[in-house]
Design a protein around this motif. Structure first.
Motif, short mmCIF file in Angstrom:
data_model
loop_
_atom_site.label_atom_id
_atom_site.label_comp_id
_atom_site.label_asym_id
_atom_site.label_seq_id
_atom_site.Cartn_x
_atom_site.Cartn_y
_atom_site.Cartn_z
N LYS A 97 -10.30 -1.59 -11.27
CA LYS A 97 -8.70 -2.10 -11.40
C LYS A 97 -8.20 -2.33 -10.04
CE LYS A 97 -6.72 -1.66 -15.36
NZ LYS A 97 -6.05 -0.90 -16.51
N LEU A 98 -7.47 -3.35 -9.99
CA LEU A 98 -7.12 -3.69 -8.69
C LEU A 98 -5.68 -3.24 -8.27
CD1 LEU A 98 -7.21 -5.03 -5.96
CD2 LEU A 98 -6.29 -7.28 -6.95
N MET A 99 -4.63 -3.32 -9.24
CA MET A 99 -3.18 -3.00 -8.84
C MET A 99 -2.84 -1.82 -10.13
SD MET A 99 -2.55 -4.45 -6.35
CE MET A 99 -0.83 -4.13 -6.30
N TRP A 100 -2.69 -0.75 -9.78
CA TRP A 100 -2.11 0.22 -10.82
C TRP A 100 -1.49 1.22 -9.84
CZ3 TRP A 100 -4.84 5.22 -10.06
CH2 TRP A 100 -5.90 5.07 -9.64
N ASN A 101 -0.70 2.44 -10.47
CA ASN A 101 -0.10 3.40 -9.59
C ASN A 101 -0.89 4.94 -9.94
OD1 ASN A 101 1.46 1.77 -8.18
ND2 ASN A 101 3.18 1.75 -9.76
N ASP A 102 -0.26 5.62 -10.68
CA ASP A 102 -0.59 6.95 -10.87
C ASP A 102 -1.60 6.79 -12.02
OD1 ASP A 102 1.00 7.89 -9.06
OD2 ASP A 102 2.60 8.37 -10.39
N TYR A 103 -1.60 6.08 -13.07
CA TYR A 103 -2.46 6.15 -14.27
C TYR A 103 -2.87 4.54 -14.33
CZ TYR A 103 -0.04 10.43 -14.75
OH TYR A 103 0.66 11.58 -14.59
N PRO A 104 -4.45 4.38 -14.36
CA PRO A 104 -4.77 3.20 -14.58
C PRO A 104 -4.54 2.34 -15.52
CG PRO A 104 -6.36 4.76 -13.69
CD PRO A 104 -5.38 5.53 -13.98
N ARG A 105 -4.41 3.21 -16.76
CA ARG A 105 -4.00 2.52 -18.17
C ARG A 105 -2.55 2.09 -18.44
NH1 ARG A 105 -8.00 2.62 -21.74
NH2 ARG A 105 -9.94 3.95 -21.14
N GLU A 106 -1.77 2.55 -17.56
CA GLU A 106 -0.46 2.16 -17.53
C GLU A 106 0.11 0.71 -16.84
OE1 GLU A 106 2.29 5.54 -16.63
OE2 GLU A 106 1.46 6.81 -18.57
N GLU A 107 0.93 0.05 -17.39
CA GLU A 107 1.31 -1.27 -16.51
C GLU A 107 2.21 -0.87 -15.46
OE1 GLU A 107 1.16 -3.89 -20.46
OE2 GLU A 107 2.99 -3.54 -19.78
N THR A 108 2.17 -1.66 -14.41
CA THR A 108 2.95 -1.50 -13.31
C THR A 108 3.66 -2.65 -12.99
OG1 THR A 108 2.87 -0.42 -11.09
CG2 THR A 108 0.99 -1.74 -11.63
N ALA A 109 4.57 -2.68 -11.98
CA ALA A 109 5.14 -3.86 -11.44
C ALA A 109 5.49 -3.39 -10.06
CB ALA A 109 6.41 -4.35 -12.14
N GLY A 110 5.82 -4.63 -9.30
CA GLY A 110 6.34 -4.30 -7.81
C GLY A 110 6.56 -5.51 -6.91
N SER A 111 6.28 -5.39 -5.84
CA SER A 111 6.49 -6.68 -4.80
C SER A 111 5.35 -6.26 -3.46
CB SER A 111 7.84 -6.84 -4.27
OG SER A 111 8.05 -7.91 -3.47
N CYS A 112 4.82 -7.12 -3.17
CA CYS A 112 3.60 -7.07 -2.08
C CYS A 112 3.61 -8.30 -1.52
CB CYS A 112 2.44 -6.32 -2.50
SG CYS A 112 1.54 -7.51 -3.54
N ARG A 113 2.72 -8.40 -0.26
CA ARG A 113 2.43 -9.39 0.20
C ARG A 113 1.14 -9.82 0.24
NH1 ARG A 113 5.54 -11.66 4.63
NH2 ARG A 113 7.68 -10.39 4.99
N ALA A 114 0.28 -8.68 -0.40
CA ALA A 114 -1.17 -8.99 -0.49
C ALA A 114 -1.70 -7.67 -1.60
CB ALA A 114 -2.19 -9.08 0.83
N PHE A 115 -2.67 -8.07 -2.27
CA PHE A 115 -3.46 -7.00 -3.23
C PHE A 115 -4.29 -6.27 -2.60
CE2 PHE A 115 -1.63 -10.44 -6.08
CZ PHE A 115 -0.70 -9.84 -6.43
N THR A 116 -4.52 -5.01 -2.52
CA THR A 116 -5.36 -4.07 -1.71
C THR A 116 -6.14 -3.30 -2.82
OG1 THR A 116 -4.27 -4.35 0.48
CG2 THR A 116 -6.06 -2.73 0.21
N CYS A 117 -7.18 -3.42 -2.87
CA CYS A 117 -8.03 -2.39 -3.78
C CYS A 117 -8.03 -0.98 -3.16
CB CYS A 117 -9.32 -2.77 -3.94
SG CYS A 117 -10.36 -1.69 -5.02
N LYS A 118 -7.82 -0.11 -3.93
CA LYS A 118 -7.66 1.30 -3.84
C LYS A 118 -9.03 2.12 -3.53
CE LYS A 118 -3.76 2.02 -6.88
NZ LYS A 118 -2.71 2.10 -6.18
N TYR A 119 -10.24 1.28 -3.71
CA TYR A 119 -11.37 1.89 -3.64
C TYR A 119 -12.05 1.81 -2.44
CZ TYR A 119 -15.40 3.50 -6.05
OH TYR A 119 -16.73 4.43 -6.43
N HIS A 120 -12.25 0.55 -2.02
CA HIS A 120 -12.75 0.05 -0.75
C HIS A 120 -12.01 -0.83 0.14
CE1 HIS A 120 -16.26 1.08 -3.50
NE2 HIS A 120 -16.66 1.99 -2.35
#
Length: 419
Positions: A97-120
């Motif tokens: 899952k690409l965009m999430w904060n503390d808990y992968p099953r919870e929805e999140t929102a924010g602002s960014c310039r790019a989406f970066t995977c937390k895994y690799h």
């Protein structure tokens, strides 16, 4: 509250002969097999509202949306050109899952310039293009152009963001039809003071939606709306206008504005805040020509409820505010209810108090419905009564809704079987 008789030429249901008048089965609300079928036939093929443009106010703004009934997580973003896009919220490398904060099953929102995977660390720009691969030289014939985020059909109508999980869906405007799109031009964008609520409810999504399709239950379930001295004057209520358009429905109600009712109809807090269940008494100036809100031309129009198939309702009040309901199935006997109330921005403390009172009243009455309908689910699940539930004339929309659900499921199953 004014009472309106049925049309002189006959019942409401007679205006829509295809809906029928027979008894109704509620097997579609208690069958695990039907839940699986409607997941494929409806929630993976219909346009679904997932937010408003205010949720992505500027380039780089994003939010995620979990749609459990379709087993998917979505990523909705406004790109640098201002276009609203949607993608499956899944990294193309190993499926994280690409965009999430503390808990992968919870929805999140924010602002960014790019989406970066937390895994690799794979990185994607706001259009979904893969722009960076960690240690790219170690991969075999990898072409980044082939590994962008998986797009999801996304269109905006009247500021409402819709997605469709089908590969080649019909245009959103065609799906919505003329009855709904008559609202184009209503000043939704002027009503940005927002209050959001979410509740997980132990009943099928259609059972809860049914409660907002008829007002037959109001004098009984919500009897505190009238004091003992007033109840004899309000033995029942019938809405003066109904309409159907494809799988979509609407009902309009009428009645004297709450502020004109005798004092014994009101809670003390309503008088103190000049507000209540029907919204603040100080009405904003939204203009004289509000398109689509009162198609029946009701003289004492109070509210119109537009029910957009499958799981969205827009309730527009004469007093200058609106509510948005969404019902997200989570199992054959549970769903997540989302309720949002939209007002003009508060300019004074009195404005804010009036809005807060309307919000509290909404929560009280929604809880009454929720508590009742958990019991409905339990009663239906017993199957003591199976498929012979009679519906009244003013439960027209309930009948049409279940017919529409059945039609979509049947059509999908026939298509799948090649019939």
């Amino acid at each position: 509250m004014a009472l309106y008789p049925k049309p002189a030429e006959g019942s409401w249901t007679e205006h829509f002969p295809g809906v029928g008048t027979g008894v109704l089965s509620y097997e579609d609300c208690i069958s695990p097999e039907f839940y699986k079928a409607e997941s494929e036939a409806i929630f993976k093929r219909a346009w679904l509202n997932v937010g408003r443009v205010e949720d992505v106010p500027r380039p780089g703004s994003y939010f995620t949306k979990e749609i459990e009934v379709a087993t998917t997580s979505l990523l909705v973003v406004r790109d640098l050109s201002g276009e609203v896009r949607a993608f499956h919220n899944v990294c193309r490398h190993r499926g994280n899952k690409l965009m999430w904060n503390d808990y992968p099953r919870e929805e999140t929102a924010g602002s960014c310039r790019a989406f970066t995977c937390k895994y690799h660390g794979w990185r994607y720009d706001l259009t979904g293009k893969l722009t960076f691969v960690q240690q790219e030289g170690e991969f075999f014939d990898l072409d980044k152009a082939d590994y962008g985020l998986i797009p999801v059909a996304c269109e905006v109508w009247a500021g409402f963001i819709f997605i469709n999980l089908a590969k080649d869906p019909e245009p959103l405007q065609d799906f919505l039809g003329s009855m709904v799109t008559e609202l184009t031009g209503y000043p939704f964008d002027a009503l940005t003071e927002r209050y959001d609520f979410t509740a997980d409810i132990r009943c099928n999504w259609k059972i809860f939606l049914d409660a907002f399709q008829e007002y037959y239950h109001v004098p009984v379930l919500h009897s505190q709306e009238a004091t003992p001295t007033a109840r004899p004057k309000m033995p029942g209520f019938e809405a003066p206008y109904y309409n159907l358009d494809g799988p979509h429905r609407m009902v309009a109600t009428s009645g004297a504005p709450r502020r004109r009712w005798p004092a014994d109809y009101q809670y003390p807090i309503e008088i103190a805040t000049r507000s209540g269940l029907f919204g603040p008494w100080n009405e904003p100036d939204l203009g004289d020509d509000l398109p689509g809100v009162n198609p029946g031309g009701i003289k004492a129009w109070q509210m119109s409820n537009f029910q957009i198939f499958p799981n969205m309702e827009i309730l527009i009040w004469q007093t200058g505010w609106y509510m948005l309901y969404r019902y997200w199935p989570t199992s054959h006997e549970s769903h997540r209810f989302e309720g949002s109330l939209f007002f003009p921005p508060a300019k004074t403390a009195s404005d804010r108090a009036a809005q807060e009172c309307a919000v509290v009243m909404f929560k009280e009455f929604a809880l009454q419905d929720a508590g009742m309908l958990v019991g409905t689910q339990q009663g239906l699940a017993s199957r003591a009564v199976r498929d012979d539930f009679p519906l009244s004339d003013q439960e027209l929309l309930v009948r049409h809704f279940h017919n529409s659900v059945a039609s979509w499921v049947d059509g999908y199953q026939r298509e799948k079987a090649g019939v």
